[in-house]
Design a protein around this motif. Structure first.
Motif, PDB file in Angstrom:
ATOM      1  N   TYR A   1     -13.024  92.503   0.141  1.00 29.90           N
ATOM      2  CA  TYR A   1     -11.990  91.688   0.283  1.00 29.90           C
ATOM      3  C   TYR A   1     -12.014  90.216  -0.182  1.00 29.90           C
ATOM      4  N   VAL A   2     -13.151  89.602   0.408  1.00 32.01           N
ATOM      5  CA  VAL A   2     -13.089  88.376   0.170  1.00 32.01           C
ATOM      6  C   VAL A   2     -13.880  88.006  -1.273  1.00 32.01           C
ATOM      7  N   LYS A   3     -14.814  88.998  -1.711  1.00 32.03           N
ATOM      8  CA  LYS A   3     -15.424  88.941  -3.117  1.00 32.03           C
ATOM      9  C   LYS A   3     -14.129  89.099  -4.055  1.00 32.03           C
ATOM     10  N   ASP A   4     -13.434  90.093  -3.762  1.00 35.77           N
ATOM     11  CA  ASP A   4     -12.251  90.199  -4.817  1.00 35.77           C
ATOM     12  C   ASP A   4     -11.248  89.098  -5.134  1.00 35.77           C
ATOM     13  N   SER A   5     -11.008  88.679  -3.746  1.00 38.95           N
ATOM     14  CA  SER A   5     -10.103  87.233  -3.381  1.00 38.95           C
ATOM     15  C   SER A   5     -10.680  86.173  -4.538  1.00 38.95           C
ATOM     16  N   SER A   6     -12.035  85.930  -4.130  1.00 37.98           N
ATOM     17  CA  SER A   6     -12.721  84.909  -4.647  1.00 37.98           C
ATOM     18  C   SER A   6     -12.822  85.170  -6.719  1.00 37.98           C
ATOM     19  N   LYS A   7     -13.075  86.441  -6.897  1.00 36.42           N
ATOM     20  CA  LYS A   7     -13.057  86.713  -8.392  1.00 36.42           C
ATOM     21  C   LYS A   7     -11.589  86.321  -8.760  1.00 36.42           C
ATOM     22  N   LYS A   8     -10.551  86.569  -8.153  1.00 40.42           N
ATOM     23  CA  LYS A   8      -9.082  86.347  -8.673  1.00 40.42           C
ATOM     24  C   LYS A   8      -8.903  84.835  -8.968  1.00 40.42           C
ATOM     25  N   VAL A   9      -9.337  84.106  -7.492  1.00 37.12           N
ATOM     26  CA  VAL A   9      -9.156  82.584  -7.652  1.00 37.12           C
ATOM     27  C   VAL A   9      -9.899  82.155  -8.961  1.00 37.12           C
ATOM     28  N   LYS A  10     -11.044  82.409  -8.978  1.00 40.51           N
ATOM     29  CA  LYS A  10     -11.769  81.769 -10.002  1.00 40.51           C
ATOM     30  C   LYS A  10     -11.186  82.237 -11.263  1.00 40.51           C
ATOM     31  N   ALA A  11     -10.661  83.576 -11.699  1.00 39.26           N
ATOM     32  CA  ALA A  11     -10.285  83.747 -12.841  1.00 39.26           C
ATOM     33  C   ALA A  11      -9.017  82.817 -13.121  1.00 39.26           C
TER      34      ALA A  11
END
Length: 219
Positions: free
Chosen positions: A34-44
């Protein structure tokens, strides 16, 4: 390892319960995903903003301020901009960061932190006039003073690490004329040339040698 009981109320985990211990690794994997997926969306999202030329920094650099009518736009903070111009003028005149810091301290010019504290009505620091060499260097090296926006200057290796690393200059995204310039581009480039060939005054006489920054000892 230290015989400490761990209880996570919201997750229903108790290390004293052997059944909970069996489930905990799976729960950690789910949370990590979940944290990794959230980080990926924020970076995008940040990448999209940066590629379109929007400011990625929360606060404008010293010398600028947010436009009250448009928070996404920077305008010149006249009082601070005068100090920035003075710092660049002193550098062009041959002064190094240490000499510039001493000159501003002697002239009782408020430091960046003290200036913001006074402007925002906050508590002033203990030494409001003591400029540091790091502050001077940071100001002299910022291309934003020429009126451009520079995005992606730093990056992080992983969402687990908070430390930001310096990006390679070829990975920067530079957008010219996004705010009023405080320093002329030719002056900024001249300062970078002087900073690349650092000169220092002789210890006895406070003057620079003719070949200072040009000739070096072979050893």
């Amino acid at each position: 390892d230290h015989n400490i009981r761990f209880i996570a109320v919201n997750s229903g985990v108790d290390s004293a319960n052997l059944q909970d211990n069996d489930f905990t690794p799976f729960l950690n994997i789910i949370n990590e995903f979940y944290v990794k997926d959230s980080s990926k969306k924020v970076k995008a999202s940040m990448k999209q903003k940066g590629e379109s030329g929007e400011y990625l920094t929360t606060n404008p650099p010293y010398g600028y301020m947010k436009d009250p009518d448009n928070k996404k736009r920077w305008i010149v903070d006249e009082a601070a901009a005068e100090v920035v111009k003075r710092i660049f003028d002193l550098c062009v005149a041959g002064k190094g960061p240490m000499q510039i810091a001493k000159a501003l301290t002697a002239g009782k010019v408020l430091t960046v932190k003290a200036y913001y504290a006074k402007r925002d009505g906050k508590t002033m620091p203990d030494n409001p006039y003591r400029w540091s060499v790091e502050s001077i260097r940071g100001i002299l090296e910022r291309p934003e003073y020429t009126g451009c926006t520079v995005n992606f200057k730093t990056y992080s290796k992983s969402h687990k690490l908070k430390k930001r690393l310096q990006n390679a200059p070829e990975n920067y995204r530079i957008f010219p004329d996004t705010q009023p310039a405080i320093i002329d581009k030719n002056v900024w480039e001249r300062v970078q040339e002087l900073r690349a060939n650092k000169r220092r005054p002789a210890k006895q006489a406070q003057r620079q040698g003719l070949f200072s920054g040009l000739l070096y000892c072979s050893d």
